[in-house]
Every structure is written in structure tokens, then in C-alpha cells.
Design a protein around this motif. Structure first.
Motif, PDB file in Angstrom:
ATOM      1  N   VAL A 669      48.258  20.959  67.453  1.00  0.00           N
ATOM      2  CA  VAL A 669      49.041  21.384  68.617  1.00  0.00           C
ATOM      3  C   VAL A 669      49.927  22.533  68.156  1.00  0.00           C
ATOM      4  O   VAL A 669      50.579  22.439  67.106  1.00  0.00           O
ATOM      5  N   SER A 670      49.951  23.631  68.908  1.00  0.00           N
ATOM      6  CA  SER A 670      50.751  24.781  68.487  1.00  0.00           C
ATOM      7  C   SER A 670      51.329  25.498  69.698  1.00  0.00           C
ATOM      8  O   SER A 670      50.754  25.488  70.791  1.00  0.00           O
ATOM      9  N   TYR A 671      52.477  26.112  69.463  1.00  0.00           N
ATOM     10  CA  TYR A 671      53.107  26.991  70.455  1.00  0.00           C
ATOM     11  C   TYR A 671      53.467  28.294  69.757  1.00  0.00           C
ATOM     12  O   TYR A 671      53.950  28.287  68.612  1.00  0.00           O
ATOM     13  N   ALA A 672      53.220  29.417  70.430  1.00  0.00           N
ATOM     14  CA  ALA A 672      53.525  30.724  69.849  1.00  0.00           C
ATOM     15  C   ALA A 672      54.246  31.590  70.868  1.00  0.00           C
ATOM     16  O   ALA A 672      53.818  31.685  72.031  1.00  0.00           O
ATOM     17  N   TRP A 673      55.323  32.184  70.422  1.00  0.00           N
ATOM     18  CA  TRP A 673      55.995  33.242  71.185  1.00  0.00           C
ATOM     19  C   TRP A 673      55.654  34.553  70.496  1.00  0.00           C
ATOM     20  O   TRP A 673      55.761  34.671  69.267  1.00  0.00           O
ATOM     21  N   SER A 674      55.254  35.552  71.277  1.00  0.00           N
ATOM     22  CA  SER A 674      54.877  36.834  70.666  1.00  0.00           C
ATOM     23  C   SER A 674      55.266  37.985  71.571  1.00  0.00           C
ATOM     24  O   SER A 674      55.415  37.823  72.800  1.00  0.00           O
ATOM     25  N   ARG A 675      55.407  39.136  70.945  1.00  0.00           N
ATOM     26  CA  ARG A 675      55.728  40.378  71.663  1.00  0.00           C
ATOM     27  C   ARG A 675      55.040  41.519  70.931  1.00  0.00           C
ATOM     28  O   ARG A 675      55.346  41.778  69.778  1.00  0.00           O
ATOM     29  N   THR A 676      54.111  42.191  71.595  1.00  0.00           N
ATOM     30  CA  THR A 676      53.352  43.278  70.978  1.00  0.00           C
ATOM     31  C   THR A 676      53.369  44.493  71.896  1.00  0.00           C
ATOM     32  O   THR A 676      52.985  44.390  73.067  1.00  0.00           O
ATOM     33  N   TRP A 677      53.800  45.628  71.362  1.00  0.00           N
ATOM     34  CA  TRP A 677      53.832  46.888  72.101  1.00  0.00           C
ATOM     35  C   TRP A 677      52.977  47.918  71.354  1.00  0.00           C
ATOM     36  O   TRP A 677      52.882  47.905  70.122  1.00  0.00           O
ATOM     37  N   ASN A 678      52.358  48.815  72.114  1.00  0.00           N
ATOM     38  CA  ASN A 678      51.637  49.941  71.525  1.00  0.00           C
ATOM     39  C   ASN A 678      51.631  51.088  72.516  1.00  0.00           C
ATOM     40  O   ASN A 678      52.163  50.980  73.632  1.00  0.00           O
ATOM     41  N   PHE A 702      46.806  43.149  75.631  1.00  0.00           N
ATOM     42  CA  PHE A 702      46.544  41.748  75.320  1.00  0.00           C
ATOM     43  C   PHE A 702      47.824  40.939  75.116  1.00  0.00           C
ATOM     44  O   PHE A 702      47.766  39.772  74.720  1.00  0.00           O
ATOM     45  N   ASP A 703      48.978  41.527  75.356  1.00  0.00           N
ATOM     46  CA  ASP A 703      50.246  40.858  75.064  1.00  0.00           C
ATOM     47  C   ASP A 703      50.491  39.714  76.048  1.00  0.00           C
ATOM     48  O   ASP A 703      50.623  39.920  77.256  1.00  0.00           O
ATOM     49  N   ARG A 704      50.536  38.506  75.521  1.00  0.00           N
ATOM     50  CA  ARG A 704      50.897  37.315  76.297  1.00  0.00           C
ATOM     51  C   ARG A 704      52.095  36.681  75.592  1.00  0.00           C
ATOM     52  O   ARG A 704      51.986  36.238  74.456  1.00  0.00           O
ATOM     53  N   ARG A 705      53.207  36.603  76.291  1.00  0.00           N
ATOM     54  CA  ARG A 705      54.459  36.228  75.651  1.00  0.00           C
ATOM     55  C   ARG A 705      54.451  34.789  75.145  1.00  0.00           C
ATOM     56  O   ARG A 705      55.003  34.484  74.088  1.00  0.00           O
ATOM     57  N   HIS A 706      53.870  33.872  75.890  1.00  0.00           N
ATOM     58  CA  HIS A 706      53.879  32.467  75.511  1.00  0.00           C
ATOM     59  C   HIS A 706      52.449  31.933  75.462  1.00  0.00           C
ATOM     60  O   HIS A 706      51.655  32.178  76.388  1.00  0.00           O
ATOM     61  N   ARG A 707      52.137  31.174  74.411  1.00  0.00           N
ATOM     62  CA  ARG A 707      50.817  30.552  74.274  1.00  0.00           C
ATOM     63  C   ARG A 707      50.969  29.148  73.696  1.00  0.00           C
ATOM     64  O   ARG A 707      51.644  28.958  72.682  1.00  0.00           O
ATOM     65  N   PHE A 708      50.342  28.205  74.354  1.00  0.00           N
ATOM     66  CA  PHE A 708      50.340  26.822  73.882  1.00  0.00           C
ATOM     67  C   PHE A 708      48.898  26.349  73.825  1.00  0.00           C
ATOM     68  O   PHE A 708      48.102  26.621  74.742  1.00  0.00           O
ATOM     69  N   SER A 709      48.556  25.650  72.756  1.00  0.00           N
ATOM     70  CA  SER A 709      47.197  25.146  72.643  1.00  0.00           C
ATOM     71  C   SER A 709      47.214  23.773  71.983  1.00  0.00           C
ATOM     72  O   SER A 709      48.086  23.470  71.161  1.00  0.00           O
ATOM     73  N   ALA A 710      46.262  22.957  72.377  1.00  0.00           N
ATOM     74  CA  ALA A 710      46.055  21.643  71.770  1.00  0.00           C
ATOM     75  C   ALA A 710      44.559  21.440  71.621  1.00  0.00           C
ATOM     76  O   ALA A 710      43.800  21.592  72.593  1.00  0.00           O
ATOM     77  N   THR A 711      44.134  21.111  70.416  1.00  0.00           N
ATOM     78  CA  THR A 711      42.726  20.901  70.112  1.00  0.00           C
ATOM     79  C   THR A 711      42.592  19.628  69.294  1.00  0.00           C
ATOM     80  O   THR A 711      43.269  19.481  68.276  1.00  0.00           O
TER      81      THR A 711
END
Length: 831
Positions: A669-678, A702-711
Motif C-alpha cells: 500500500v503506498s501514497y505519493a505526493w508529487s509535483r513535476t513541471w517542465n 503527466f503530473d498528478r499531484r496525489h496517487r494512492f495504490s494498493a496491490t
């Protein structure tokens, strides 16, 4: 120590050991599993492992390493035992053992044992919902597009970088993401590559057969379809391995698949007669076959020869959304490949691995409605003909030569690789009849196109490319609780011609304390990118002489030269590689903390910083100049210049929990906050205004600020086991345009004044995929399993990006969506 504590400790057993290769050298990084209890550990740089506090009883010890055959031992431990083992592994096919498990017990500081790595082994692969046996598609959401580079993620199969899997799904043994992200052995960082290990030929007969079926009557209706799109998909796939006759030295592995997919694409377009909602057939047939022959003359040497074949045929492609059935295409792809590999130990410490592959590819693409002029009404409909006629023939060579040396303090790897050594013959005969472009449906009804383009000339080109690398990686055990990884990689590219591509890599891991449960990690490295073959091909073809892409503004309709328009032949568009073009590179740095909660379960927190330097971008080098918007060179139209002047900046913070998380859940289970500019969407996309790039620095596509996944898997009881993949993501950005060509550059993508690129927020994503699996034992060595998969099980409507064209009647509205709920039935036979 009190008497009570001494009696308690004396009732437990201790198991330790050394893992050695055939020459007697220690094997670091081997996965050691003790059952029952699912205890896991990893051998240190001296090849040692240790399990403590074991109750008396019977155990099975399993040892896996990427370069050796798995080893299994049965043990009987009594109270108070302290058993020490010396285990010598046998050579096997190139392997990289990947299992979804968390930090070992005890914790490891080895560079390859970072806790934020995603490992999907055979057990989990069988439990997870995988659509159409597309294992790579199921694993790709674990990647980070910012780390993947301009050509997408890198695929590493059995240690060698390639762009083709080479085997069918049941022959995949493990998939790994983000393991040892700073290893100089690889060209991409951890979340920019997928590492796959395939099955090897074995000395006894084993096999697997998979039957899959999907039918539209079990699916939900797409939100934009008038009725449920019809589909029937049948898949037959499997593999067989065993000895050749009665030989103990010769063995084989054969795998194959046959897929027949009869589906429909959904058209959602606005015509002069009104809204069109239509389902269009898109049949596809795919055949794949792989045969591998292995020879092991002794314990030190192993050889393998493999033949691979794949054939794919699709009819009715490129239809859907605004694209009408008449712009459909038909494609045929065929590939043959020969693959040779060897593995041999030299002396007590050296291991040599060599792999080479030669491939022959043929690709054909043609229009289903040839000879028809193409009509493009921006964000309303595209009709006429596809105007696409292409043929590609390519020879590709791939090579890997790797030497490894293991000692008590060092794990050294050095070698060289040759990837994408291509010789390409390409012919282009598309857009000969021409394409009209209208900025809106009203302009189409009035017969006022803003541009007309067509191609004339000889559309044939031959060219070569290559990407070579040499690398050195040394993982050093500085102290029992402190290790470091030092790496250096040099890359030599044909496109662009850049020789200054030295990429240092560095990583550290420290586990403080005498009985550590916490590991601190940090690392940094440089990763180079390459120019995609399609861009190189365009630069060679569209040089203004060989093949001319001619552009005419404000043409007549249906006669483009009516009304005094300039002759088409005076304004060809060209593509050029800028002088001084350099290979872009990514500076990747991270720092992380991980804590072992209990045996097999770890919590991690990782911060990552990215900086893209000299990124590829495209500019119009002949952009019209205000105020009259005439081109500086009137003899040319668009001059698409590919330069390495773009930049990118990214930050991310990821928290993850991996292993047996709860009584009924094992996975990640993971959560990621990200910010990518170009400031670029790539070498194939021109900016809205090539004379003013201030508005291009914005959120990446492709910038998605919040991502949650469970596998993971939920083993409720022997007859009821669920596998799940859950993805929750915030929306990606999109741009707003006026839908007009005010700057007269031939593209109706001008933005309103002061509005930057990707200023709007798209819809989010929520997908839950489930698999129910029930296994039956038919005989001692034969098992059958039934599976029922539900993709997008909650049937949530996940909209595509809205239309950003202010002149479109669909502005601000999505005109498509990801698939609704789909069901898949499966039957698996293993023997």
C-alpha cells in the motif's frame, strides 16, 4: 540474564548459514525463505544469513538468486538447536528473483534491498487481476513518467535491456520496479524501468495452460456509447518445459499464445447533421511463440539458444472519439528473433554472463479508405480518409556482456551493453491527397479551412542508430550495518552525436543500533536519455528535398488553389536537428527512512528530487513574425527544430507499507505526493507560440499531484481468495486554446493571452480491479484453478481529459471515458 529469560531463550532454535556459488565464493543478495512462518532474509556481502527464535519443528528452507538455480532443503530443528549450514548453489539461467515481500529479518543495508521496491512474484501474479494476461500493463502504473524519459519506460528482461518481452505471460516468473535505483548497470532510474525474470528450462517436465474469455454481455456499457459495445475475446496461452529425451544436460522451454479479439470502438463526434454515437468493429489477431533450448555440460557452464516469433494484425484501428470509421487503418506487424546466452564461472569468485539477440521486424500500415482527402474539424470530427501508408523493415541487434565478482566485502559488476543497434528501411506514402483543417464546425459549413497540407516527393529513407554503454558498479560493505554503492556508467549515442555522457551513481544505507530495525538510505545519480527513432526518421525524411510536407494557409475548398492562394509547391515544412544537439539527462536524488514493523512487514518514507537538463523540445524555426505574420524565410513553411534546451523539475514524497499488513492482506500500500513541471511536451509537439515560450513552463502533461495504490491478495479461506489492484489518482492538467490560428503558423492551438500551458485540471481516476481464484488439486502434481476477474469492479465513470478548445461545442466537456466494468473468466491448468 534471569533464570526465566535463560529458560525461554533455551527453548528456541537458531539457524544460520553461508550461501556459496559453485566455485566456493560467497553469494550476497540471495533471498532466503523459511517455511512455515514466511520468514525472509537476504544474504549479506559475505553470503551469510541467520534466523533466530525458531520453535522446534519441521522446516523448508528455500534460497533464490538471479544467477543460480533455486535450492530447497528440509530441516528438523529441536529445542535449543544452533544449526549452521554451508549451501552451494548450482548455475541456472539468468534470473532475478522477485517476490512481493517487504524488508527482510534482520534488516538489510544492501543497495539492492531498498524497501520501496515493488516485487511481484509468481504467487502474487496468479492472484492479481491481470487484463488479457498483460503483466507489463498491470505493473506499469507503479512507474513514474518523470523518470521514464522521452521514449517511455525501459524494459529489462533477464538482465538485458530490450523493448520486447520475448515470452508469453505464464513464462514470467517475477516483475520488479525500483530495486537498486542507482545501479550503474541500468540506463534508467528505479521507477523508470521494469525488470522481468522469465522461466528457465528445467530438468523435469512442467507446464501451464491458460484459457481466458471476455464477452460484452458480461460487461457494463461505456458512458459515451449508445449501447453496450460488442466484444468477444478468446485467449489460449501456455508453456511447457522439461528435458530433451532422457538427457540430463539438454532441456527446453516452449511458450506460445493465440489471441482473438473482436471488439468495437466508440465514436462520439459532432457532424453537421448532429451528434454521432456509433460502435465500429476493430478485430485483432495476435500469435506469439518462443522456443528455448538449454545445454549445461557441467556445474560451471550453461548455454541457451532461443527463437522468438510474433505476428499481430489489427483492422479498424485509429477510430473512436472524434475519429469517424472512414479514417480507420489496418496494420500488420511480424517479428523473428534469435537469442543466444551463456553463463560461466571463472575461478573461485568470477561469474561471466553474455547475451546477444538479433531481430528482424516488419511493420505495415495502410488506410482502409485510400485516395480520399482527409477532413479535420478541430474537436468536432475527423473524416475523409486516414491518408496513412507506411512500411518499416528493421534489423536490430542487442548485446550484454557482464562480469561479476563476489567477496566478503564487495559485490562488483562490470560490463558493456549494446542496445538499439538498428538498421532501418522506412517508406512513407501518406497524405498524398491532402488534409484540410477547419477551426470549428461553423467554419466547415462555411467552407473556410485555415490550412491545407499534403506530402509530395520520395518518402523512402535508410538509416542506422545505436546506443552503447560501459558500466562499473561496486556494492561495498563498509561495516556490518553500513554499506555503499559506487557506480559509473558511460553512454555512447548515435542520435544525438554526443560523446560527453558520463553518469556517476552513488548510494548509502545505514542501520543504526546493535539490533537494528530502522534503515536510512540516500542516493544520487545521473541518467541520460536518447532521441527516439521516429524523430530521427522525420528529420531525414522531411528535409525539404526528399519528402516535402507542403503547407498552404487560407486555401480554397474544395479546390485549395482557388481564390488566388499561393501554389502548394512553394512552402514545404521541414524537420531539422539543431546544431549542438545534446543528450538530455536526469539528475535523480533521494533520501529515505524505513522501519521494520514485524517480520516481513516494513514501513518506508522516501523523498525524491528530479531535475531534467537539456530536455528535448521542438520549436518553429521559421515562425511568422508580427505584425503581418510573415515567415522569415518565405520559401519554407514550418521548420520544426529539435533542440536540447528544455528543462524539468520534480519533487515527490512517498509513504509505503509492504508485506503481510493485516491478517487477511498481504501486498503493498503506498501514497505519493508529487509535483513535476517542465517547458515541453516532447520533440514531436510544437509550442503554441514559438516566439514566446514564457507560458510553456507549467505542470507536466503527466503530473498528478496525489496517487494512492494498493496491490495484494486476501486469502480469506482455502476456497475464497481475492486479489486486488486499487488506484486512486488526482487529475492531470490540460491546456486551453482559442481554436484559431491567429499567429498564422498553421496550427489552431493558440492560447488566450496570459494563459499558460496546462492551466486546467482534468478529472481524477479511481479504479478497483478484483480477482477471485479457486484452486483444485486433481493429482499430486496437477492443479486446476478457476478465476473470475472484474476490472473497474465498481463501474465508476473515469472520464478522459475535457476538450480545451474554446471554439468547440464540447469545450470543458470530456468526450470519452476509460472502459466501464469488464469481466474476464479464466481456467488455468498447471502440471
Amino acid at each position: 540474564m534471569t533464570a526465566l529469560a535463560w529458560l525461554a531463550s533455551a527453548s528456541w532454535a537458531i539457524l544460520s548459514g553461508l550461501v556459496l556459488d559453485p566455485s566456493g565464493a560467497p553469494v550476497p543478495g540471495a533471498k532466503v525463505t523459511l517455511e512455515p512462518g514466511s520468514r525472509h532474509t537476504v544474504t549479506d556481502l559475505g553470503g551469510g544469513f541467520r534466523f533466530q527464535a525458531l520453535p522446534a519443528g519441521s522446516y523448508q528452507l528455500e534460497i533464490h538468486h538471479q544467477h543460480f538455480r533455486p535450492e530447497r532443503l528440509r530441516l528438523q530443528l529441536r529445542q535449543g538447536d544452533s544449526r549452521s549450514l554451508r549451501i552451494r548453489l548450482r548455475l541456472g539461467e539468468l534470473r532475478q528473483q522477485l517476490q512481493v515481500q517487504a524488508q527482510a529479518d534482520p534488516v538489510s543495508t544492501a543497495p539492492a534491498e531498498n524497501p520501496d521496491a515493488e516485487r511481484i512474484g509468481v504467487r502474487l501474479l496468479r492472484s492479481l487481476p491481470v487484463l488479457d494476461l498483460d503483466v507489463l500493463g498491470a505493473a506499469s502504473p507503479l512507474l513514474d513518467p518523470a523518470q521514464a524519459g522521452s521514449g517511455g519506460y525501459r524494459l529489462v528482461v533477464d538482465g538485458m535491456e530490450t523493448d520486447r518481452l520475448g515470452v508469453t505471460a505464464s513464462a514470467i516468473r517475477e516483475v520488479r520496479v525500483n530495486q537498486n535505483p542507482y545501479s550503474a548497470e541500468f540506463s534508467a532510474p528505479g521507477r523508470g524501468r521494469l525488470e522481468v525474470t522469465t522461466a528457465r528450462p528445467e530438468s523435469r517436465y512442467r507446464g501451464e495452460l491458460n484459457l481466458l474469455a471476455r464477452d460484452h454481455r458480461l460487461d457494463a456499457r461505456n458512458a459515451f456509447a449508445a449501447e453496450r459495445p460488442r466484444q468477444q475475446r478468446r485467449t489460449l496461452e501456455g508453456h511447457l518445459t522439461g528435458p530433451v529425451g532422457r538427457s540430463r544436460r539438454w532441456s527446453f522451454l516452449a511458450s506460445g499464445s493465440r489471441e482473438a479479439d473482436d471488439q468495437e470502438s466508440v465514436v462520439y463526434a459532432l457532424l453537421p447533421s448532429g451528434l454521432l454515437r456509433q460502435q465500429v468493429p476493430r478485430p485483432e489477431r495476435d500469435t506469439e511463440f518462443d522456443f528455448r533450448l538449454a545445454f549445461q555440460p557441467d556445474a560451471r557452464r550453461w548455454y541457451s539458444l532461443r527463437y522468438e516469433f510474433e505476428n499481430d494484425h489489427v483492422r479498424g484501428d485509429d477510430v473512436g472519439g472524434f475519429d469517424l470509421p472512414e479514417v480507420g487503418t489496418e496494420s500488420r506487424d511480424r517479428e523473428h528473433a534469435l537469442h543466444l546466452s551463456l553463463q560461466q564461472t571463472h575461478g573461485p569468485r568470477w561469474l561471466h554472463q553474455w547475451q546477444g539477440r538479433l531481430r528482424r521486424e516488419l511493420e505495415q500500415l495502410r488506410s482502409l479508405k485510400p485516395g480520399a482527402v482527409r477532413i479535420v474539424v478541430e474537436d468536432a470530427f475527423t473524416g475523409g480518409g486516414a491518408q496513412r501508408e507506411q512500411r518499416l523493415a528493421r534489423w536490430r541487434g542487442e548485446l550484454l556482456d557482464l562480469w561479476s565478482r563476489a567477496s566478503r566485502q564487495h559485490w562488483l559488476k562490470l560490463g558493456y551493453s549494446l542496445a538499439e543497434a538498428d538498421r532501418v528501411h522506412f517508406s512513407e506514402a501518406g497524405n498524398r491527397e491532402g488534409t484540410y483543417r477547419f477551426s470549428s464546425l461553423e467554419e466547415y459549413l462555411a467552407g473556410r479551412p485555415y490550412a491545407f497540407s499534403r506530402q509530395v516527393g520520395e518518402g523512402k529513407v535508410r538509416f542506422g542508430s545505436y546506443r552503447m554503454a560501459a558500466f562499473l558498479q561496486d556494492d561495498v560493505r563498509l561495516r556490518p550495518n553500513l554499506s555503499a554503492g559506487f557506480g559509473l556508467r558511460y553512454e555512447l549515442l548515435r542520435w544525438p552525436r554526443d560523446r560527453n555522457n558520463l553518469a556517476p551513481r552513488l548510494s548509502f544505507a545505514w542501520a543504526p543500533g546493535r539490533r537494528p530495525k530502522t534503515v536510512l538510505r540516500a542516493g544520487a545519480g545521473i541518467f541520460f536519455d536518447r532521441l527516439e527513432g521516429g524523430v530521427v526518421r522525420d528529420a531525414l525524411l522531411f528535409d525539404g528535398v526528399r519528402l516535402r510536407n507542403l503547407l498552404l494557409l487560407d486555401p480554397g475548398f474544395p479546390d485549395p488553389w482557388a481564390g488566388g492562394a499561393r501554389p502548394v509547391g512553394e512552402t514545404p515544412s521541414v524537420v531539422r536537428l539543431a546544431d549542438g544537439l545534446r543528450a538530455p539527462y536526469l539528475i535523480h536524488a533521494s533520501a529515505g527512512w524505513s522501519r521494520q514493523i514485524r517480520a516481513g512487514t516494513s514501513l518506508s518514507l522516501v523523498f525524491t528530487a528530479l531535475r531534467g537538463v537539456k530536455q528535448f523540445r521542438a520549436l518553429d524555426g521559421n515562425a511568422p513574425l508580427p505584425p503581418d505574420f510573415r515567415r522569415p524565410d518565405p520559401a519554407l513553411a514550418t521548420v520544426r527544430v529539435i533542440e536540447s534546451a528544455g528543462r524539468m523539475s520534480g519533487r515527490s514524497l512517498e509513504a509505503g507499507l509492504r508485506g503481510p499488513i493485516a491478517r487477511f492482506f498481504e501486498g503493498a500500500v503506498s501514497y505519493a505526493w508529487s509535483r513535476t513541471w517542465n517547458d515541453s511536451s516532447g520533440a514531436g509537439v510544437l509550442p503554441a507560440n514559438s516566439l514566446d515560450l514564457a507560458g510553456e513552463w507549467a505542470r507536466a502533461d503527466f503530473d498528478r499531484r496525489h496517487r494512492f495504490s494498493a496491490t495484494g491478495r486476501i486469502p480469506v479461506c482455502p476456497w475464497f481468495e481475492l486479489g486486488l489492484i486499487l488506484r486512486l489518482e488526482s487529475g492531470a492538467p490540460y491546456s486551453v486554446s482559442t481554436g484559431r490560428d491567429d499567429n498564422r503558423d498553421g496550427l489552431a492551438r493558440d492560447r488566450p493571452p496570459g494563459v499558460p500551458r496546462n492551466s486546467m485540471q482534468g478529472p481524477g481516476l479511481a479504479v478497483l480491479d478484483l480477482r477471485w481464484r479457486r484452486e483444485f488439486k486433481l493429482r499430486e502434481d496437477v492443479a486446476m484453478a478457476l478465476t473470475v476477474d472484474a476490472f473497474n469492479a465498481l463501474n465508476r465513470v473515469n472520464f478522459n481529459q475535457p476538450v480545451g478548445n474554446l471554439s468547440s461545442p464540447f469545450f470543458g466537456q470530456p468526450v470519452g471515458a476509460r472502459p466501464a466494468r469488464r469481466m474476464q473468466l479464466g481456467l488455468q491448468l498447471e502440471f
